[in-house]
Structures are given as structure tokens and as C-alpha cells.
Enzyme design. Structure first.
Site, PDB file in Angstrom:
ATOM      1  N   ASP A 381       1.056  -1.240  -0.132  1.00 29.50           N
ATOM      2  CA  ASP A 381       0.054  -0.081  -0.046  1.00 29.50           C
ATOM      3  C   ASP A 381       0.475   1.416  -0.501  1.00 29.50           C
ATOM      4  O   ASP A 381       0.741   2.413  -0.504  1.00 29.50           O
ATOM      5  CB  ASP A 381      -1.066  -0.015   0.844  1.00 29.50           C
ATOM      6  CG  ASP A 381      -2.150  -1.142   1.019  1.00 29.50           C
ATOM      7  OD1 ASP A 381      -2.810  -1.484  -0.393  1.00 29.50           O
ATOM      8  OD2 ASP A 381      -2.683  -1.621   2.137  1.00 29.50           O
ATOM      9  N   TYR A 466     -10.119  -1.520   2.561  1.00 21.76           N
ATOM     10  CA  TYR A 466      -8.654  -1.422   3.275  1.00 21.76           C
ATOM     11  C   TYR A 466      -9.034   0.261   4.077  1.00 21.76           C
ATOM     12  O   TYR A 466      -8.994   1.055   4.117  1.00 21.76           O
ATOM     13  CB  TYR A 466      -8.010  -1.819   3.886  1.00 21.76           C
ATOM     14  CG  TYR A 466      -8.588  -3.054   4.464  1.00 21.76           C
ATOM     15  CD1 TYR A 466      -9.520  -3.571   5.326  1.00 21.76           C
ATOM     16  CD2 TYR A 466      -8.302  -4.622   3.863  1.00 21.76           C
ATOM     17  CE1 TYR A 466      -9.036  -4.787   6.307  1.00 21.76           C
ATOM     18  CE2 TYR A 466      -8.723  -5.160   4.737  1.00 21.76           C
ATOM     19  CZ  TYR A 466      -9.235  -5.423   5.776  1.00 21.76           C
ATOM     20  OH  TYR A 466      -9.475  -7.275   6.172  1.00 21.76           O
ATOM     21  N   LEU A 527      15.807   4.651  17.517  1.00 23.30           N
ATOM     22  CA  LEU A 527      16.433   5.206  18.403  1.00 23.30           C
ATOM     23  C   LEU A 527      17.402   6.340  18.708  1.00 23.30           C
ATOM     24  O   LEU A 527      18.317   5.894  18.477  1.00 23.30           O
ATOM     25  CB  LEU A 527      15.826   4.495  19.104  1.00 23.30           C
ATOM     26  CG  LEU A 527      14.398   3.810  19.444  1.00 23.30           C
ATOM     27  CD1 LEU A 527      14.749   1.993  20.105  1.00 23.30           C
ATOM     28  CD2 LEU A 527      13.516   4.470  20.587  1.00 23.30           C
ATOM     29  N   ASP A 528      16.883   7.254  19.766  1.00 27.17           N
ATOM     30  CA  ASP A 528      18.772   7.767  19.726  1.00 27.17           C
ATOM     31  C   ASP A 528      18.379   7.950  21.547  1.00 27.17           C
ATOM     32  O   ASP A 528      17.952   8.506  21.751  1.00 27.17           O
ATOM     33  CB  ASP A 528      19.117   8.893  19.247  1.00 27.17           C
ATOM     34  CG  ASP A 528      18.845   9.479  17.768  1.00 27.17           C
ATOM     35  OD1 ASP A 528      19.017   7.624  17.070  1.00 27.17           O
ATOM     36  OD2 ASP A 528      19.028  10.044  17.483  1.00 27.17           O
ATOM     37  N   PHE A 660      20.419  -5.592   4.018  1.00 30.83           N
ATOM     38  CA  PHE A 660      20.690  -3.854   6.013  1.00 30.83           C
ATOM     39  C   PHE A 660      21.371  -5.749   6.631  1.00 30.83           C
ATOM     40  O   PHE A 660      22.002  -3.976   7.307  1.00 30.83           O
ATOM     41  CB  PHE A 660      19.167  -3.517   5.843  1.00 30.83           C
ATOM     42  CG  PHE A 660      18.846  -3.104   5.449  1.00 30.83           C
ATOM     43  CD1 PHE A 660      18.594  -2.527   4.119  1.00 30.83           C
ATOM     44  CD2 PHE A 660      17.523  -1.915   5.586  1.00 30.83           C
ATOM     45  CE1 PHE A 660      18.140  -1.616   3.289  1.00 30.83           C
ATOM     46  CE2 PHE A 660      16.882  -0.874   4.992  1.00 30.83           C
ATOM     47  CZ  PHE A 660      17.628  -1.032   3.767  1.00 30.83           C
TER      48      PHE A 660
END
Ligand code: CU
Length: 757
Positions: A381, A466, A527-528, A660
Site C-alpha cells: 500500500d 481497507y 531510537l537515540d 541491510f
């Protein structure tokens, strides 16, 4: 002064006092209007403080327009407005914010460097060139544009072949026109007799991907009954056609296959011929009633009371300035990618950053069924546009009535800016549950508690059938939650009645099969934790036998911690179904008052999902779905886990997420956690007319873990404490006792308006 004068004066005073008292008392009586509460719905403030960063703000209407005119100048006279463009034209397909590089953004936010150039990313379809291609152009700097930089090669490692392009409005419209004006004319009697087709009673839905190998652009199209006011998704008629629309000139398009009731035909003429000869088995499908099963018109009592309202008698405890949302605890900037949808940046708790970015990456569903359209469907999507398919939210239903509604501007699929009024809402969610509480029954008697209340930012993407409700929720204890609820119509297939039909779902209507599918959502959590240098730590517990030291003949089994720093990417990629450590957190090298590394724990809230088998030739494009959780080193070139080009070429991903994960060290690096939340959906009777949100929610939670020295919610306004001997009913003792006084006023609710249909 004589006595008479004094008496008259006294009498007059008494009359005045009684009159005033009467007026005051009666004005508070049941028949009169209560006074108004202070302002409760903070209006959106434009940017006022120049020091505040706009780094992550979506491009404004003026900026989008400026980029469009600059590109029109730069790209020459051959450019066509995308709304009118044909695949053989050159057009600007979309323009949105080009996110700044993190290093430059942090240099500005944390060290006062000048802000990085504000840039736009334009996706341009060059159908009119000798080698038709898709190009990604960075345009900047806003507001005084001077350059265009082609980043296609650096981002995709090569040119983007034209068959990967998203769909233009004209291509979409022409597909239907081709079916109606070329194909349907081959079977007028069949269509009229079996489906009551009168020229307007049928419509179509596409399957994607469009083919079976790279380079294909051949779409299975399902036909559905179209009745005004009812969702088409529950009204399949059983006819599907495979249209090859690869040629840039629609004159060369052709239907390659027709599917009807389990059989494949060369074209509709063959079907018509067989029908007229009486050799075709058919199932006549009457036109559905506008108030039938697929209608959302209310049924039953219309004068029922409205649901209860939540309101803040003292006004909302947050403010919104441009795209910055602030409360006494939290601040963050939000954006709304035209493809990727909701995203939050620079999330800070009491001024300290805990995450640089929290965003949606992809929203996938994989279908199974007997019909070709259903069995090939894998909807990604983001390519349809989670932001593009957002619309205005309805007060009191989509968001609490008093929510702050924010507008979105998008430029996609046409050369002009579209406004979606009120497509994002921000509100405080009273959770009807204490965040914490304790009633002390041992020794001294006291009660302490805090009502659970969170700051929520929400948008909804209505992608075809949806509706996905995206929430980011910020709690007073420092937790950040992300969740998505699925609602809207299910996709269905015509129930042919064959033995195998029920292998693919449940029957949900006379001739309707609710088809089995997966929902998978991918989130990026950059996140840091107390700085950029973080470590991944897992903790769990094992039961170890120990002889009771005071009585060695007895053996105890005691739980004991296991602690491990996961130092490489291969150790932090947790495949679907594998056991996650019960505690997994990102830790800093800073410690809290108790000597522990300050950390944020990651919890995935998802049942066991389903992933495409590794043997599938499409799996690499969806390879983020292999992992319920993966932590990788953050890299600019690994910014997104999916791509909008995969939908129309799912077989040759240029940058697969699985790549990755290449065993790089994670020690003291800037880390990104990637979370897959997913669930299996076997549609059932109660999915008609719509799937409900109850039980159809997945997401993640980021929780402080030794990040603070204690639970920071102890400082939250609204904390309640009283003890034995105190009068808890007194406002001075217990702020909750003030509520009846505060709530004596009527909330000054915003008027209801809706302008986005
Ligand atoms: Cu579903």
C-alpha cells in the site's frame, strides 16, 4: 443621619442583596445554560518562533506550488500535467519533502548549525523520452529554488525502468474504457442476462502486481456490481479479465484471458458464443439493493443516544504549532509522507530526545483464492500512497470530538496541490485505566494513583477497500507506542461453489467468499537512547538448581538473569516465529543513578504473522517480513525498508531489506530497530459489512528501561494522593474532588463540519 434614613438605606440594601442572591441562585438552576469552560481545543498555531525547526514539516501549499513551477521551467515545454498525462508523456508524478540527512539535522537541532537546505523530492515520469524512465529529482533550496539534482542512480543503483512506474489516472481510466468500449461489446447478451449490465452497473478492481515477471504490465481485473452508496468490494460477479497494458499506446492493449466460474477463455466473444449456444453454465447475479449487505446506512433505531464524550474541563494539555506538538512531557514533529504516511521525528521526553524517527514503512497484504485476481494479489500500500489515501477525519468518530484537526497538502497524480482538511488529529486519550495506583493496606493507610492519559497523533489511510488507522501514542511514563487498526471492507471473490472454494476463506454472502489474506506492517524505529551511540542488550531468565544454603538437602530452582550484548546484525535479526529474548533493549553508555545503562526496551505487539515462502520469486522485495524484529546500523542509504516501485515490479528489488543485515558490528553505533507487526485474517460473517477494529490491532511499544532513576510519571500533573484522616472529598486535598466544580461548565465544542467527501 437620622434613624429613618438609616432604616430606608438598610431596607434597600437588603432588597438588593435578596434580588442578587435570587438571580444568582436561579441562574444556576436546571433550566438555564451553564457557563462556558475555558478553551478546550487548541487551535493550530502557525510558526511564530523562528528558532523552532521546520526540518520535518511537510511542504506547504506554497512550497509545493513553487517546486512545481520551478520544475515546469527546468524540464522544458514537453511537460504534461500528471492528471492529463498518458504513459507516453513526461510529467511530474509527485512532489514531497526530501527528508534532511540525520547528521545535518542533528547539527542544527543540537549544535546550532544552520538548518540543512529544505528540499523537495520529485518523482518524474519520462514517458516521452527515447528511453522512457522514472527519475527521482531533488529540488532545492526552498524557498529560493536554484537546483535540480537527479538522485535516481545513487538511490537505486541504476536507472528506474519505466515499467516500474506508478499508475497515472489516465492509464487507470483507459483500462476501464478499454474494457467497456472494446471488450464488453463482444458479449452484450451474456453481460445483460447474467449480470443485469446496463452500461453502468459494473465496475472493476485491479490485482497487483501486474503480471508474473519483471517487465510485465498485465493486470487481472475483477468485475463487481456497482450500486450507489454501497461498497463494491462485497459484490463480485465472478468475471475477471487479464488486460495487457504494457504498450505506451493504448491502441495496442489487449485482453489476454478471461476467467469465469473456474474456466479460462480466450476472450469475451468466446464466452458470448458459448452462452448463446446454451453450453455455458452461468450463475445469474441480481443487482444488489442499495440498502443491502454492503451498505453502511444505519439499521435499527435512529434516535439512540450518542456515545459518551470525553472532555478536558481545564483545557487540553498540549499545543500544536505548525507540525510541532508539545505537552508538558512530550514534544515531537510530525509529517505525513505522501507514500509512507505518518511519521514522527525528534521525539523528546522532557526535552531529552528518545527517538529521531518513528515511521511507517510498508503495509502489505497477500491474498489467496481460486480466482486469478485473488491469487495474484499482493498489495503494497505504500505504492498506492498511505498519505495520498488519507482523508479528513470525522470528529467524534475517527477522533475524540475535541481533537485538534490538522490539514494535509499533497501533490501527487496531478500538477496541483490537493488539500485534505483535518486528515491528521491530535488528542489526549483518557484511557479509563489508572497508569498506576496503589491502595496501601499494610501499616499506614494511603492511596496514590494517576489516571492513564496519553497524547495521540492519528491518521487513517483508506486504501481501496481497507482503512488503516495509524496511531502514535505517547504515555506519561516515557513510553512510545505505535499501533495500527484495520477496518473497512474486506476483499471478496465470487463463490463459484467448487469444492476447493472454502480452502480460501468463509462464505459471507449468497455468492461471496471472504478471501484469506495476511496483513503485515513494517515500522522504522530510529531510537537515540541518551545519544547516538547505542548497544543492543538482551535479558532473559533461566531456572538454575541451587541447594538451599541453610538446608543443603533441599534443592530450589531459582530464576537467574542472563544478560548479553548482541554485537552483530546477524544476532539481532529475529525471524518470524523465533523466540525473542523476553527483554530486548537499546542501551546507552550513560548510566542512571543506580549505575545501570540507560535503555529503551522494544516490545512487538503482534500475533505470529505469516510470511511469503523464501522460495517465492517475490520474497526478496518483501524480505522485511522475514523478521519480527531486526536491529541494524543506521545508514542514509538504508533509509527505507520498502519501495514504491516494488508494486509494479516485485521480482527485481533494487534494495532488499534482507541486505541491510550483513553482520556489521552494532557496538556503540547509531541503531535502527525495524519491527514487523502482522496478523492473519480469515474473513468471516462478522466482517460484513465492515471489519471492526476490535481485535484487529498490532504494533509496538518502546518503554524506558533504567533510562530514568524512577518512574517519571510521579511528576505528572494529575497525580492523586490522600491518606487516612484526610478528607478526600476536599478539592485542596484531592484534585479529583475538584472535577465536579470544574465540570460545571459546558465545554465549548467546535462546530461539526466535514468537507472531504
Ligand atoms: Cu483483513
Amino acid at each position: 443621619m437620622n434613624l429613618k434614613v438609616v432604616l430606608v438605606f438598610l431596607a434597600l440594601s437588603l432588597i438588593t442583596i435578596f434580588t442578587l442572591a435570587y438571580v444568582l441562585l436561579t441562574s444556576q438552576g436546571s433550566g438555564s445554560q451553564p457557563s462556558r469552560c475555558p478553551l478546550v481545543s487548541p487551535s493550530v498555531q502557525p510558526w511564530t518562533q523562528p528558532g523552532q525547526s521546520q526540518l520535518f514539516a511537510d511542504l506547504s501549499r506554497e512550497e509545493l506550488t513553487a517546486v512545481m513551477s520551478f520544475l515546469t521551467q527546468q524540464l522544458g515545454p514537453g511537460l504534461v500535467d500528471a492528471a492529463q498525462a498518458w504513459p507516453s508523456d513526461n510529467c511530474v508524478f509527485s512532489v514531497e519533502l526530501q527528508l534532511p540527512r540525520k547528521a545535518a539535522a542533528l547539527a542544527h537541532l543540537d549544535r546550532g548549525s544552520p538548518p540543512p537546505a529544505r528540499e523537495a523530492l520529485a518523482i518524474v515520469l519520462f514517458g516521452g523520452q527515447a528511453q522512457p524512465n522514472v527519475s527521482e529529482l531533488v529540488v532545492g533550496p526552498l524557498p529560493h529554488l536554484s537546483y535540480v539534482r537527479d538522485i535516481t542512480m545513487e538511490r537505486h543503483g541504476g536507472p528506474l525502468p519505466y515499467h516500474r512506474r506508478p499508475m497515472l489516472a489516465n492509464e487507470h481510466a483507459q483500462m476501464w474504457k478499454h474494457l467497456k468500449e472494446v471488450e464488453f461489446r463482444k458479449a452484450p447478451i451474456f453481460l445483460a442476462s447474467v449480470f443485469n449490465y446496463n452500461g453502468s452497473t459494473l465496475t472493476f478492481l485491479h490485482a497487483t502486481p501486474r503480471g508474473l515477471r519483471s517487465g510485465d504490465r498485465a493486470t487481472w481485473i475483477g468485475l463487481y456490481h456497482n450500486v450507489s452508496g454501497a461498497g463494491i468490494f462485497l459484490q463480485p460477479v465472478g468475471l475477471e479479465l487479464l488486460l495487457d497494458h504494457r504498450a505506451l499506446d493504448p491502441a495496442h492493449w489487449a485482453v489476454q484471458q478471461v476467467f469465469y466460474l473456474g474456466q479460462y477463455y480466450a476472450d469475451l466473444s468466446q464466452l458470448e458464443w458459448e452462452f448463446k449456444a446454451g453450453r455455458l453454465e452461468v450463475v445469474r447475479v441480481p443487482l444488489p439493493s442499495p440498502n443491502g449487505a454492503s451498505s453502511l446506512r444505519p439499521r435499527g433505531v435512529s434516535s439512540a443516544p450518542l456515545p459518551s464524550l470525553q472532555f478536558s474541563p481545564q483545557g487540553s494539555q498540549y499545543s500544536v504549532q505548525g507540525n510541532l506538538v508539545m505537552s508538558s512531557l512530550w514534544s515531537f514533529a510530525f509529517g505525513h509522507g505522501v507514500y509512507s504516511g505518518m511519521r514522527l521525528f525528534d521525539i523528546r521526553f522532557k526535552g531529552e530526545r528518545v527517538a529521531y524517527e518513528v515511521s511507517v514503512q510498508e503495509c502489505l497484504s497477500i491474498y489467496g483464492g481460486e480466482s486469478p485476481k485473488t491469487m495474484v494479489t499482493r498489495y503494497l500500500d505504500s505504492s498506492y500512497g498511505l498519505g495520498r489515501n488519507s482523508r479528513g477525519l470525522v470528529r467524534g468518530v475517527d477522533c475524540p470530538y475535541q481533537a485538534t484537526m490538522l490539514d494535509i497538502n499533497v501533490l501527487i497524480g496531478r500538477g496541483t496541490v490537493q488539500l485534505f482538511p483535518g486528515a491528521v488529529c491530535v488528542f489526549e486519550e483518557a484511557q479509563g485505566l489508572p497508569l498506576r495506583r496503589h491502595h496501601n493496606l499494610i501499616e499506614s493507610r494511603f492511596y496514590g494513583g494517576l489516571a492513564g492519559s496519553a497524547l495521540v497523533v492519528r491518521s487513517v489511510s483508506s486504501v481501496g477497500n481497507y482503512d488503516y488507522i495509524w496511531d502514535f501514542v505517547l504515555h506519561p511514563n516515557g513510553a512510545v507506542e505505535g499501533r495500527v487498526h484495520a477496518t473497512g471492507y474486506i476483499n471478496t471473490a465470487f463463490l463459484s461453489g467448487g469444492e476447493e472454494s472454502l480452502l480460501f476463506g468463509n462464505r459471507v454472502g449468497e455468492r461471496v467468499l471472504g478471501t484469506v489474506h495476511t496483513h503485515a506492517f513494517h515500522f522504522k524505529l530510529d531510537l537515540d537512547v541518551a545519544g547516538l551511540q547505542n548497544w543492543v542488550v538482551s535479558e532473559d531468565v533461566v531456572f538454575k538448581p541451587v541447594a538451599a544454603p541453610w538446608s543443603p538437602q533441599h534443592q530450589l530452582y531459582r530464576p537467574q538473569l542472563t544478560r548479553q550484548v548482541l554485537d552483530r546484525e546477524d544476532l539481532t535479526a529475529f525471524s518470524l516465529g523465533s523466540l525473542l529474548p523476553r527483554y530486548l533493549y537499546l542501551a546507552s553508555n550513560q548510566t542512571n543513578a543506580w549505575g545501570h545503562r540507560r535503555g529503551y526496551r522494544i516490545q512487538v505487539h503482534s500475533p505470529l504473522g505469516v510470511h511469503m515462502p523464501l522460495e517465492s520469486d517475490m520474497e526478496r522485495a518483501l524480505s522485511w517480513g522475514r523478521y519480527q524484529l531486526a536491529v541494524t546500523r543506521r545508514k542514509e542509504e538504508e533509509s527505507h525498508s520498502s519501495s514504491i516501485y516494488y508494486q509494479n515490479d516485485i521480482w527485481t528489488p533494487t534494495l532488499a531489506f534482507a541486505d541491510f543485515i550483513n553482520n556489521e558490528t552494532l557496538l556503540g553505533e547509531d541503531l535502527v530497530a525495524w519491527v514487523t507487526a502482522s496478523f492473519l485474517h480469515i474473513p468471516h460473517a462478522e466482517d460484513v459489512p465492515n471489519t471492526v477494529t476490535v481485535g484487529n490491532s498490532v504494533g509496538f511499544l518502546l518503554r524506558p528501561y533504567n533510562f530514568f532513576d524512577e518512574d517519571p510519571s510521579i511528576f505528572s500533573p494529575g497525580s492523586i494522593y490522600f491518606e487516612k484522616g484526610q478528607d478526600a472529598g476536599r478539592c485542596s486535598v484531592n484534585p479529583m474532588a475538584c472535577i465536579p466544580h470544574l465540570a460545571a461548565c459546558a465545554p465549548d465544542l467546535p462546530p461539526f463540519s466535514y468537507k472531504d467527501l
